[in-house]
Motif scaffolding. Structure first.
Motif, short mmCIF file in Angstrom:
data_model
loop_
_atom_site.label_atom_id
_atom_site.label_comp_id
_atom_site.label_asym_id
_atom_site.label_seq_id
_atom_site.Cartn_x
_atom_site.Cartn_y
_atom_site.Cartn_z
N UNK A 91 0.74 -1.16 0.23
CA UNK A 91 -0.07 0.01 0.06
C UNK A 91 0.79 1.23 0.04
N UNK A 92 1.91 1.27 0.69
CA UNK A 92 3.02 2.41 0.56
C UNK A 92 3.34 2.61 -0.56
N UNK A 93 3.75 1.62 -1.25
CA UNK A 93 4.41 1.93 -2.76
C UNK A 93 3.45 2.33 -3.54
N UNK A 118 -6.50 -0.34 -9.27
CA UNK A 118 -6.00 -0.95 -10.41
C UNK A 118 -4.55 -1.06 -10.33
N UNK A 119 -3.88 -0.12 -9.62
CA UNK A 119 -2.39 -0.13 -9.16
C UNK A 119 -2.18 -1.47 -8.40
N UNK A 120 -2.81 -1.67 -7.35
CA UNK A 120 -2.72 -2.67 -6.54
C UNK A 120 -2.82 -3.98 -7.10
N UNK A 121 -3.76 -4.01 -8.29
CA UNK A 121 -3.85 -5.46 -8.98
C UNK A 121 -2.29 -6.00 -9.39
N UNK A 122 -1.65 -5.08 -9.94
CA UNK A 122 -0.08 -5.82 -10.35
C UNK A 122 0.65 -6.24 -9.31
N UNK A 123 0.31 -5.56 -8.20
CA UNK A 123 1.20 -6.21 -6.87
C UNK A 123 0.54 -7.32 -6.54
N UNK A 124 -0.65 -7.42 -6.46
CA UNK A 124 -1.37 -8.79 -6.31
C UNK A 124 -1.09 -9.80 -7.18
N UNK A 125 -0.93 -9.50 -8.34
CA UNK A 125 -0.49 -10.47 -9.35
C UNK A 125 0.86 -10.96 -8.91
N UNK A 126 1.66 -9.95 -8.84
CA UNK A 126 3.26 -10.31 -8.48
C UNK A 126 3.44 -10.98 -7.30
N UNK A 162 -0.33 6.43 -14.52
CA UNK A 162 -0.27 5.66 -13.20
C UNK A 162 0.07 4.41 -13.41
N UNK A 163 -0.74 3.77 -14.42
CA UNK A 163 -0.41 2.33 -14.65
C UNK A 163 0.86 1.99 -15.15
N UNK A 164 1.35 2.76 -15.94
CA UNK A 164 2.59 2.42 -16.44
C UNK A 164 3.82 2.63 -15.56
N UNK A 165 3.53 3.64 -14.42
CA UNK A 165 4.40 3.71 -13.53
C UNK A 165 4.40 2.39 -12.28
N UNK A 166 3.22 2.10 -12.33
CA UNK A 166 3.00 0.77 -11.52
C UNK A 166 3.88 -0.43 -12.10
N UNK A 167 3.55 -0.65 -13.30
CA UNK A 167 4.02 -1.90 -14.07
C UNK A 167 5.38 -1.77 -14.14
N UNK A 168 5.97 -0.40 -14.79
CA UNK A 168 7.35 -0.63 -15.16
C UNK A 168 8.22 -0.19 -13.90
N UNK A 227 10.50 -3.29 -9.96
CA UNK A 227 11.65 -2.78 -9.58
C UNK A 227 11.68 -2.46 -7.91
N UNK A 228 10.67 -1.52 -7.62
CA UNK A 228 10.63 -1.29 -6.28
C UNK A 228 10.05 -2.41 -5.41
N UNK A 229 9.04 -3.03 -5.67
CA UNK A 229 8.21 -3.94 -4.74
C UNK A 229 9.29 -5.14 -4.85
#
Length: 712
Positions: free
Chosen positions: A554-556, A596-604, A664-670, A675-677
């Motif tokens: 959530x912080x990221x 939607x951004x948390x989606x990609x963290x969930x998938x990962x 925002x979605x591109x920042x989240x995915x790329x 990298x960050x998570x």
């Protein structure tokens, strides 16, 4: 024989599921084109439910036989109006009065002090938004085009509403077409197959049709409110999220086809592996969107359930219809890159995502520190976002008739002419309130609404109209009704009249609605954002069976959201040259970007947890990144591209939202998910699963040499 019967049974089940969905699609398909019939695009659809302007609107209903919305037909000749111009205006006024929906008699034309303009106020029955548009279209037909240097424009609240309705009613076709083309192109690039793209696109179309049925009937029966804004976002959300879910399932299915001889067995394993992440993602988005029901604005409450229905329909279709299609397609759906049963490891230590994972392993702390600093630097752009409300002339990306008319009015009249503030007060304090209101800076004139109904000049001796002991005053503002100056005047006017003892004064009107909407937007933002964060934290904790990992995720995402706002502020100001953002923008951007951004963290992270059980935490982080890197990046690009399709619409608020979600979605995915998570999780190690059992038993994740080797 047993294997053959099992294979035949599996095929029959898949055929039955596909045929069942095709029947549903045939029945539901027409409803996607009928949503405009149940959409509500009048002013009431955007009013705060409990505000002073709303109370004023209710009081106003008692002073008129019909509630009206004014159209302002303005004629301008820069060299000065002629006698022929006056005759033309008089003839037009007579024809205006005969138009169905126009409430007669019409007041006389109002000349400007410089004799270069005439303004005709045409009250229109406001009971139906679509009728307002039809009446305005008829007024524009009667007034005709500019003639011999005399310009004619139809502006005012009715003109603005007509232009908005025209945009919203035209959303479906172009937006759906652009979205389909964008998704098709990306799927062809991702799969490089002449066949496979059909399956996710067909499933996404089925999701949209199914959602349309539920939205149509719920809106028709007044269970939910549908407006053009919600209708447009529903289209891109269903196709974007649906394609994301499809990419995740198809990628996992391709993996399992290397391990299983029969497509049915491969799909069962793939479904078990991908479904929890897809379901968690969908539930996160649905619950986040339903938090908009806490809003005090009807427009926000309309968007929440409409979009949630779209995601729910998408989940159902993608977890039933799409798997059945893929089973029937078998391996040949992937031709010419056909996956054969060879027991090959799907992740490869040699692909680009394997190399990225290796880079993260070698420089984990540096990677997450640098990316966090870069994102934090982007958040500084938020200071450029500003709090400027988009005025009438700023709502559209093109110059509409209502915008042109408002510019003419501002040149020749007190800018608030035709859209006065309305003050309702007790009869015994009406004179005192009028004096107080006249003394407020920014108020050009104050007059009572009288009993006079006939056309012609107003009678200065006419008595004020009294309804239930109240009198209505009209205060003409010096500034345009949609400007920051007019809103300041309304706030000052309210403060002044509320101080008069026993007056029980209520101030409403077009500008007051904007003021109350802004206040409600601030209240909604302060309430809904924390609720959404708590909901997402709970879902993540249940999915990952940990507390530390959800907090970090959530912080990221919050950091990514603020960085997106900062970057968008710079884009809006220096690239798009937008004068400001809509009041609803920060809340809508937050709900869509965070959900939607948390989606990609969930998938990962769901895949990381699965791999961590087998390999150890650090090895699991790198394997999860390598395995999901391609599919999640593709999903992010699809979602960003579908939301960027909103940029084809001539409405600044939807362009801003589309750009924000895409960026925002591109920042989240790329950046965040790539990298960050993973760098943060790798650096922390097994403790990232605290206080879950995995944090205590998974101590072999401290390896740094062979993290990408296959699990045995």
């Amino acid at each position: 024989m047993a294997g053959g019967r099992s294979r035949g049974t599996a095929t029959l089940i898949a055929v039955a599921v596909v045929l069942g969905w095709l029947v549903i699609g045939a029945l539901a398909g027409p409803y996607s084109g009928k949503l405009g019939e149940v959409a509500t695009n009048n002013n009431a659809a955007f009013l705060p439910t409990d505000a002073e302007a709303t109370r004023a609107q209710k009081l106003f209903a008692g002073f008129v036989a019909k509630e009206t919305i004014p159209a302002l037909v303005v004629y301008e000749r820069s060299s000065g109006l002629t006698g022929a111009d006056d005759q033309r205006v008089a003839a037009d006024v007579a024809r205006f009065a005969q138009v169905p929906g126009v409430v007669s008699p019409l007041p006389p034309p109002i000349p400007s002090r410089d004799d270069q303009a005439l303004q005709v106020i045409v009250p229109i029955d406001s009971s139906e938004g679509e009728q307002v548009r039809q009446v305005v279209d008829r007024l524009r037909d009667i007034a005709g085009n500019d003639r011999d240097g005399l310009t004619v424009d139809v502006a005012g609240p009715a003109g603005l509403l007509a232009d908005l309705i025209e945009v919203f009613t035209a959303i479906d076709g172009p937006l759906l077409l652009v979205t389909l083309v964008v998704v098709l192109i990306i799927l062809l690039i991702v799969y490089r197959s002449p066949v496979l793209w059909i399956f996710p696109l067909l499933a996404a179309g089925m999701s949209y049709s199914l959602a349309s049925v539920f939205v149509y009937y719920l809106a028709e029966n007044d269970v939910i409110t549908l407006n053009g804004q919600a209708q447009g976002i529903l289209t891109v959300l269903v196709f974007g999220a649906g394609t994301d879910y499809a990419l995740l399932l198809i990628a996992r299915y391709r993996e399992e086809l290397h391990r299983h001889g029969r497509p049915w067995d491969a799909m069962k394993t793939a479904w078990k592996g991908a479904a929890p992440a897809i379901i968690a993602s969908g539930i996160t988005v649905i619950v986040s969107l339903l938090c908009l029901l806490l809003s005090s604005l009807n427009s926000n409450r309309a968007l929440g359930p409409v979009s949630a229905i779209g995601i729910a329909a998408t989940l159902l279709v993608m977890l039933t219809f799409l798997p059945a299609l893929l089973v029937l397609g078998g391996r040949w759906a992937f031709w010419p890159r056909t996956p054969w049963e060879d027991q090959a490891e799907p992740q490869a230590a040699h692909g680009i995502w394997g190399r990225i994972a290796g880079f993260v392993a070698r420089r984990a702390r540096v990677v997450w520190l640098v990316t966090a600093v870069v994102l934090a630097a982007l958040t500084l752009g938020v200071t450029q976002l500003g709090a400027t409300t988009l005025g009438q002339s700023d709502l559209f990306t093109n110059r509409t008739d209502s915008v042109a008319g408002q510019e003419v009015i501002a040149r020749h009249y007190p800018a608030g002419t035709g859209s006065p503030a309305t003050i309702f007060t007790r009869q015994e304090t009406a004179q005192q309130i009028a004096q107080v209101a006249q003394g407020v800076p920014g108020v050009a004139a104050v007059r009572p609404v009288t009993q006079q109904r006939q056309a012609g000049p107003p009678d200065p001796n006419a008595q004020p109209k009294v309804v239930d002991g109240r009198v209505q005053l009209e205060a003409t503002l010096a500034d345009p009704p949609d400007s920051d100056g007019a809103e300041r005047t309304i706030r000052d006017l309210r403060a002044a009249v509320h101080k008069v003892p026993g007056s029980d004064s209520v101030v409403g009107g077009f500008t007051a609605i904007n003021v109350d909407t802004a206040a409600a937007s601030t209240r909604d933002r302060n309430l809904i954002i924390p609720v959404v964060l708590v909901v997402i934290a709970i879902i993540l904790a249940l999915l990952l069976r940990a507390l530390l990992a959800p907090v970090l995720l959530i912080a990221t995402v919050l950091l990514s959201f603020l960085a997106t706002l900062g970057l968008c502020a710079l884009l809006f100001k220096y690239v798009f040259d937008f004068p400001g953002v809509d009041q609803s923008f920060p809340l809508f951007a937050f709900v869509f970007l965070v959900a939607l951004g948390i989606d990609y963290n969930i998938f990962l992270m769901s895949r990381v947890r699965e791999e961590s059980v087998k390999r150890g935490t650090r090895a699991g982080v790198l394997a999860g990144l390598a395995l999901t890197g391609g599919v999640i990046t593709s999903a992010g690009i699809v979602l960003a591209a579908t939301f960027s399709a909103l940029a084809v619409l001539p409405l600044v608020v939807l362009v801003e939202l589309g750009v924000a979600v895409a960026v925002g979605v591109l920042l989240d995915t790329i950046v965040v998910r790539s990298l960050l998570v993973p760098a943060l999780a790798y650096d922390i190690g097994p403790k990232v699963w605290w206080p879950g059992r995995l944090s205590r038993t998974n101590r072999d994740g401290d390896r740094t040499g062979a993290e990408l080797e296959p699990a045995r």
